[in-house]
Design a protein around this motif. Structure first.
Motif, PDB file in Angstrom:
ATOM      1  N   VAL A 348     -26.582  17.867  24.742  1.00  0.00           N
ATOM      2  CA  VAL A 348     -25.350  17.278  24.216  1.00  0.00           C
ATOM      3  C   VAL A 348     -24.215  18.303  24.284  1.00  0.00           C
ATOM      4  O   VAL A 348     -23.094  17.997  24.723  1.00  0.00           O
ATOM      5  N   ALA A 349     -24.505  19.534  23.862  1.00  0.00           N
ATOM      6  CA  ALA A 349     -23.478  20.582  23.878  1.00  0.00           C
ATOM      7  C   ALA A 349     -23.002  20.868  25.298  1.00  0.00           C
ATOM      8  O   ALA A 349     -21.799  21.079  25.535  1.00  0.00           O
ATOM      9  N   LEU A 350     -23.919  20.871  26.252  1.00  0.00           N
ATOM     10  CA  LEU A 350     -23.541  21.112  27.643  1.00  0.00           C
ATOM     11  C   LEU A 350     -22.702  19.967  28.194  1.00  0.00           C
ATOM     12  O   LEU A 350     -21.700  20.187  28.898  1.00  0.00           O
ATOM     13  N   ALA A 351     -23.085  18.743  27.868  1.00  0.00           N
ATOM     14  CA  ALA A 351     -22.339  17.578  28.355  1.00  0.00           C
ATOM     15  C   ALA A 351     -20.922  17.560  27.797  1.00  0.00           C
ATOM     16  O   ALA A 351     -19.951  17.304  28.529  1.00  0.00           O
ATOM     17  N   VAL A 352     -20.792  17.850  26.506  1.00  0.00           N
ATOM     18  CA  VAL A 352     -19.461  17.885  25.888  1.00  0.00           C
ATOM     19  C   VAL A 352     -18.644  19.038  26.457  1.00  0.00           C
ATOM     20  O   VAL A 352     -17.442  18.897  26.715  1.00  0.00           O
ATOM     21  N   SER A 353     -19.292  20.180  26.665  1.00  0.00           N
ATOM     22  CA  SER A 353     -18.585  21.327  27.240  1.00  0.00           C
ATOM     23  C   SER A 353     -18.010  20.991  28.607  1.00  0.00           C
ATOM     24  O   SER A 353     -16.843  21.314  28.906  1.00  0.00           O
ATOM     25  N   GLU A 354     -18.805  20.373  29.453  1.00  0.00           N
ATOM     26  CA  GLU A 354     -18.338  20.020  30.785  1.00  0.00           C
ATOM     27  C   GLU A 354     -17.142  19.073  30.713  1.00  0.00           C
ATOM     28  O   GLU A 354     -16.193  19.174  31.497  1.00  0.00           O
ATOM     29  N   ARG A 355     -17.180  18.174  29.737  1.00  0.00           N
ATOM     30  CA  ARG A 355     -16.077  17.226  29.577  1.00  0.00           C
ATOM     31  C   ARG A 355     -14.790  17.943  29.151  1.00  0.00           C
ATOM     32  O   ARG A 355     -13.715  17.697  29.697  1.00  0.00           O
ATOM     33  N   VAL A 356     -14.914  18.856  28.180  1.00  0.00           N
ATOM     34  CA  VAL A 356     -13.738  19.579  27.690  1.00  0.00           C
ATOM     35  C   VAL A 356     -13.196  20.522  28.768  1.00  0.00           C
ATOM     36  O   VAL A 356     -11.986  20.639  28.959  1.00  0.00           O
ATOM     37  N   LEU A 357     -14.092  21.198  29.472  1.00  0.00           N
ATOM     38  CA  LEU A 357     -13.668  22.161  30.495  1.00  0.00           C
ATOM     39  C   LEU A 357     -13.047  21.474  31.712  1.00  0.00           C
ATOM     40  O   LEU A 357     -12.213  22.068  32.403  1.00  0.00           O
ATOM     41  N   GLY A 358     -13.470  20.269  31.993  1.00  0.00           N
ATOM     42  CA  GLY A 358     -12.850  19.501  33.070  1.00  0.00           C
ATOM     43  C   GLY A 358     -12.893  20.178  34.426  1.00  0.00           C
ATOM     44  O   GLY A 358     -11.910  20.168  35.178  1.00  0.00           O
TER      45      GLY A 358
END
Length: 414
Positions: A348-358
């Motif tokens: 979950v943390a990796l998925a959210v990180s990828e979304r925020v980092l764009g």
């Protein structure tokens, strides 16, 4: 050096100084309440971050790691009774009589075993050991992938170094003593990465081809110069009942090596491994094969990451960090436990990180995996939003924006 300058040199961020000054003052007050007034010294040992080389050290591979500006500090006084008395904030006092320097069964998996093990290892190397009393506080996240146990081991070793050996024990020797304490006394199989990063300090690359004489090199690289911050997020996942998961990683890698006539994967010819995949799958199954694939690629990636940093090619470095995370997820498979399929905080943390980092920066599982923390290199303009987003999901203070500390274990004040 004035005390405020000393603390800024150690913690690197002026915004942290007031808190650290109060932390040190409180530690002295607690020490004197426990052990009485008098002379004292203050020692520190940092946590660490693995940058590259996820699960390579136990196969005699290569790593890229750094110490962090999160640490254990301890107010310490030498004693003459050969007993170490150590009180950590929030825990009961531990008393270890150094007349016994062999593993004590009831101490297995508890902090007294680490104290006794470090002392025993240093004694066996011919160094002086002896008693002291200490009060410690710990900013290194326990179970957070920053190696709080290694920081504790290095703290104990650094105190013995300072009190009894004039700080003449080199950091590599301290790291090897700490690893022995963890392996033989605490009962946890581990490589040498954690202890080396905590003991040596700064940004380092280490080759463990000969683990008794690791080849270490410090790198003069400032991540801040590339407009990125190192962020580590604690997903608050529990490490309880995961010992078997951790042990299976080196176990399966070594099983592949053994099937090919070697002890560890570092000694296996990569081409022979790939030609042997059909029979390895039949004899060992698929996961050991995938984990071996991860090792071969990850070991090479460390060299590539070092080269990218030293040539200033930060985009390539970020690409390699993402590739490392991808390999850990798909091949090493240490982002969650198959026995706890509804507990996937790291994905979950990796998925959210990828979304925020764009598509900018990089992120990957951090440390041993299965639960705990992720690491991200976040562009400066996204740090505020990234921290707010991760704290919103995993709790206030979950995301730590950190600096690379220049020092390993050391004496701060005397």
């Amino acid at each position: 050096m004035e005390s405020r300058e000393r603390l800024l040199d150690l913690y690197l961020d002026p915004a942290l100084l007031a808190r650290q000054e109060a932390r040190y003052a409180d530690a002295v007050k607690e020490f004197e309440a426990l052990f009485g007034p008098g002379d004292y010294e203050i020692f520190s040992a940092p946590g660490r971050s693995e940058i590259g080389g996820n699960h390579t050290d136990h196969q005699h591979g290569k790593v890229l790691a750094c110490s962090l500006n999160l640490d254990i500090i301890g107010v310490v006084r030498k004693t003459d009774d050969n007993v170490i008395r150590l009180k950590s904030a929030g825990y009961n006092q531990t008393d270890v009589d150094l007349s016994v320097l062999t593993p004590v069964e009831e101490e297995t998996d508890h902090s007294p075993s680490l104290i006794r093990g470090v002392a025993a290892a240093l004694k066996d190397k011919g160094y002086e050991i002896g008693g002291f009393e200490a009060y410690t506080t710990n900013d290194v996240l326990s179970g957070g992938g920053m190696s709080s146990s290694a920081a504790f081991e290095i703290f104990v070793g650094t105190v013995l170094n300072g009190l009894y050996n004039n700080m003449e024990i080199d950091p590599v020797t301290l790291a090897i003593a700490a690893q022995r304490a963890e392996n033989e006394f605490f009962g946890k199989p581990s490589g040498l990465l954690d202890q080396m990063a905590c003991s040596v300090g700064g940004l380092i690359t280490v080759d463990f081809m000969n683990p008794k004489e690791p080849v270490l090199r410090k790198l003069d690289v400032d991540f801040g110069a590339f407009g990125h911050k190192l962020c580590i997020t604690d997903t608050k996942g529990s490490h309880a009942d995961l010992t078997d998961e951790y042990a299976a990683v080196p176990g399966e890698m070594k099983a592949v090596a053994k099937a090919l006539g070697k002890e560890v994967l570092r000694d296996v010819d990569r081409n022979i491994f790939y030609h042997s995949i059909p029979q390895l799958r039949r004899s060992l199954g698929d996961r050991p094969v995938l984990r071996a694939m991860h090792f071969f690629d990850e070991n090479q990636r460390v060299d590539d990451e070092v080269r990218a940093l030293e040539t200033g090619n930060f985009d390539e470095f970020l690409r390699l960090i993402n590739a490392s995370g991808n390999s850990s997820y798909k091949y090493l498979q240490n982002v969650y436990s198959n026995r706890k399929q509804n507990d996937q905080a790291i994905p979950v943390a990796l998925a959210v990180s990828e979304r925020v980092l764009g598509g900018r920066g990089a992120c990957r599982v951090h440390g041993g995996g299965f639960a705990g923390t992720i690491q991200a290199f976040v562009p400066d303009d996204l740090v505020g939003n990234y921290r707010k987003t991760m704290d919103g999901i995993f709790g206030e203070g979950a995301c730590h924006v950190l600096n690379v500390r220049k020092y390993g274990g050391l004496k701060v004040f005397e």
